[in-house]
Each structure stands twice: as structure tokens, then as C-alpha cells.
Design a protein around this motif. Structure first.
Motif, PDB file in Angstrom:
ATOM      1  N   THR A  73       0.844  -1.195   0.000  1.00 29.84           N
ATOM      2  CA  THR A  73       0.000   0.000   0.000  1.00 29.84           C
ATOM      3  C   THR A  73       0.884   1.252   0.000  1.00 29.84           C
ATOM      4  OG1 THR A  73      -0.216  -0.287   2.395  1.00 29.84           O
ATOM      5  CG2 THR A  73      -2.029  -1.078   1.035  1.00 29.84           C
ATOM      6  N   ASN A  74       0.323   2.344  -0.501  1.00 30.29           N
ATOM      7  CA  ASN A  74       1.128   3.513  -0.867  1.00 30.29           C
ATOM      8  C   ASN A  74       1.943   4.111   0.273  1.00 30.29           C
ATOM      9  OD1 ASN A  74      -0.018   3.238  -3.415  1.00 30.29           O
ATOM     10  ND2 ASN A  74      -1.662   4.698  -3.002  1.00 30.29           N
ATOM     11  N   ARG A 164      -8.291   1.170  -0.983  1.00 27.22           N
ATOM     12  CA  ARG A 164      -8.405   2.254  -1.968  1.00 27.22           C
ATOM     13  C   ARG A 164      -9.614   3.142  -1.714  1.00 27.22           C
ATOM     14  NH1 ARG A 164      -6.070  -1.931  -4.770  1.00 27.22           N
ATOM     15  NH2 ARG A 164      -4.365  -1.372  -6.205  1.00 27.22           N
ATOM     16  N   ASP A 177      -4.790   6.840  -7.355  1.00 26.01           N
ATOM     17  CA  ASP A 177      -4.802   5.525  -8.001  1.00 26.01           C
ATOM     18  C   ASP A 177      -4.812   5.625  -9.525  1.00 26.01           C
ATOM     19  OD1 ASP A 177      -4.899   2.651  -7.223  1.00 26.01           O
ATOM     20  OD2 ASP A 177      -6.650   2.644  -8.528  1.00 26.01           O
TER      21      ASP A 177
END
Length: 338
Positions: A73-74, A164, A177
């Protein structure tokens, strides 16, 4: 030359696209996968024929690898990428490179100082369709480019919804995204840089926690070209596309904003319509081929770390615009990073 990869993140994108792309390269192999959930790592390794499963980045970096692919994850990208660079491993990182462009610049600077190859996994610039459009524009087939339109509003499948649409702290939302991809693809196809953006965002019923699941952006580029882009998680029946309109003709790409080498590109001029031919190579196979070449000292990744900084800065500006209701300039200092 063999390149041994470690996967940081037991992800869907790695399983669907990246594992095969790595193994399609001469000398490409995957020796280890890491997930913070040890059981997930073990099951994933078994399902995908990966010899070693670990549950920490340190264990992965101590394994026999030359390069790391990061698809966590980011919010985890920065720390994991910096650790890999410090360990002397080349890094191919999913977009966005980090949660902020300032952090993404740290990654680029660290890789440069260490002599490490850093790539951003912007898959769309590897599509034959977009490369055919870029070539047509560069060779003057539509005259002076005036305007562009990107249609990249899709329906986010349940298997990918998760963080997300629920976790701002993980870098959720459609802008980080999808808008990052559209900004990068516009830059690549047009050979031009965005200088300003005005954006509207919406929450159309899928995203919670204050996140956006739809956005429309108007971009102004250095050349004077203006572009519009539509990103979404909630448009179940929309098609994707990419159009560029010039003084002497138009390029109309249909079903091209996708991970698969599909779609069509039509060149429309005074002579009529011409369907452009382009290769149908797997986008991720091309990405990995260029990355392996860069490791050998031959050229650069198809999307560099600097490209990742550009796309994230553009997405940040879009979020700022959507929040303020005002057009936002895109940091021109980036020009020196190209």
C-alpha cells in the motif's frame, strides 16, 4: 545476465502481471516474496512457485536478490524503497511512488546517490497503442497538438476495493490511483509537461472516509495544449479512451487505458480514417525488459523515478485544486529533473 527479484508485497498485480513479466526475461527469476502476514507470504509463495517466503523487508533484503519490486500500500513505499536502495538493490515501485512528491524526490535522490536504478511502474506508457500515438504526434501526422481527452473512469472490482476506498492514510482515492496514470500517459504521449490543473472530485457512493471515487481534471500544458481527464471507480459500463486533436488531424484511441495490450487507434485527417497498427506486447513484459536493460547500463526504465515524481506532483495539484475550488500551478522546478 541473471536478475534475481524479491517481491515486497504479496499483491494481486504481482500475481496477475509482474511474476510472469519477470520470468519472461532472460535470466529473470523471483527468489523471495515478503508479506507482513507470514501465512499469506507462505501461501502466496507456494501458489506462485517462489522458493522463499518472509515477513519483513530486512529478511527479504538479506536474501539473494538484485532487485526489489514494491507493490504494498502507498504509505509503505517510501520506507521500503529507501531500505532497498540502502541495501544496494535496484527498485521498481508501484505508483504513486510515495504519499507526497517531497517523499518521492527523496527516493529519486537516494537512488541517484547510490547508483541504483529506480523505476515507476507506470504500465500505460508501455502499451503499443500509446507508443503509436506518441510516434504519430512526434512525426507531425496531426500537425500541432491542440487538445486531448482521456477517458479512464472504470468500475473498481470488489477484490481491489479495500484500502483504496476506505483508508486516506494509505493513500486511497481515485486521484492517487488513476489520475497519476493519466498524468503520466499524457506526458508520455504528448511529449509535453503539465503546468496547471483545475479539478473536481466526487464521492459517488463507493468511497468512504472522505475519499473521492471520481474526478474530472482540466490540464494546461507547457505548449499551450489543454486536456481533460475523467477518472472513476464507479462507472460500471464506461469505456476507456485517449484522444489527441491537432491542427491537421486527430488520434482516437479506444479501449486503451487498460493493463492489457488491446484497443485500437484511428488517425483521422482530410484523407479520411486510417487505423494505425501497433504491437500487442504485454505491457509489463516490455517494462521489465527495459528495466533489466537499465540495470545493464543500457538506457533507462520506461518510466523513471523522475517520471513518478512528475505524475505524483500532478495528482497532488489535482487534489489541491479539488479541495480549494481553484486552478493550481504544477511545480515548474520539476523541469530540471527531466
Amino acid at each position: 545476465m541473471s536478475v534475481k527479484w524479491g517481491l515486497i508485497g504479496a499483491s494481486t498485480i504481482a500475481r496477475q502481471f509482474m511474476i510472469n513479466a519477470i520470468r519472461a526475461q532472460e535470466g529473470g527469476e523471483i527468489t523471495v516474496v515478503m508479506s507482513s502476514n507470514p501465512e499469506r507470504a507462505k501461501v502466496y509463495a507456494g501458489e506462485n512457485g517462489i522458493p522463499l517466503a518472509v515477513s519483513s523487508v530486512d529478511d527479504l533484503l538479506n536474501a539473494d536478490i538484485d532487485a526489489a519490486y514494491i507493490s504494498t500500500t502507498n504509505e509503505l513505499h517510501l520506507e521500503q524503497a529507501l531500505a532497498a536502495i540502502k541495501a544496494g538493490k535496484h527498485v521498481l515501485c508501484e505508483k504513486p511512488l510515495a504519499l507526497t512528491s517531497a517523499d518521492a524526490r527523496k527516493m529519486v535522490a537516494a537512488a541517484k546517490a547510490a547508483g541504483i536504478v529506480l523505476g515507476t511502474n507506470h504500465h500505460l506508457r508501455n502499451a503499443g497503442a500509446h507508443r503509436a500515438m506518441r510516434d504519430a504526434i512526434a512525426s507531425g501526422r496531426i500537425g500541432k497538438p491542440i487538445a486531448a481527452r482521456v477517458f479512464h473512469a472504470v468500475y473498481l472490482p470488489e477484490t481491489l476495493q479495500g484500502w483504496r476506498i476506505t483508508k486516506p492514510e494509505a493513500g486511497g482515492g481515485v486521484v492517487l490511483d488513476i489520475t497519476v496514470h493519466d498524468a503520466d500517459t499524457l506526458r508520455f504521449v504528448l511529449g509535453d509537461d503539465p503546468v496547471e490543473v483545475s479539478a473536481f472530485a466526487q464521492a459517488a457512493g463507493m468511497a468512504g472516509s472522505g475519499l473521492e471515487d471520481g474526478a474530472m481534471c482540466i490540464w494546461r500544458f507547457k505548449s499551450g495544449l489543454i486536456a481533460q481527464s475523467h477518472e472513476g471507480f464507479t462507472t460500471r459500463y464506461a469505456d476507456t479512451g485517449f484522444e489527441v486533436h491537432g491542427s491537421e488531424g486527430s488520434l482516437i484511441g479506444r479501449t486503451v487505458m487498460t493493463q492489457k495490450p488491446i484497443g485500437s487507434v484511428t488517425l483521422r485527417t482530410a484523407k479520411g480514417d486510417e487505423d494505425l497498427s501497433f504491437d500487442r506486447e504485454d505491457l509489463y513484459v516490455r517494462s521489465l525488459r527495459q528495466f533489466h536493460a537499465a540495470i545493464r547500463g543500457e538506457g533507462h526504465p520506461s518510466a523513471t523515478g523522475e517520471d513518478g515524481v512528475w505524475s505524483l506532483t500532478s495528482a497532488e495539484a489535482a487534489l489541491q485544486s479539488a479541495g480549494s475550488g481553484k486552478a493550481v500551478k504544477i511545480d515548474p522546478k520539476l523541469g530540471s529533473m527531466k
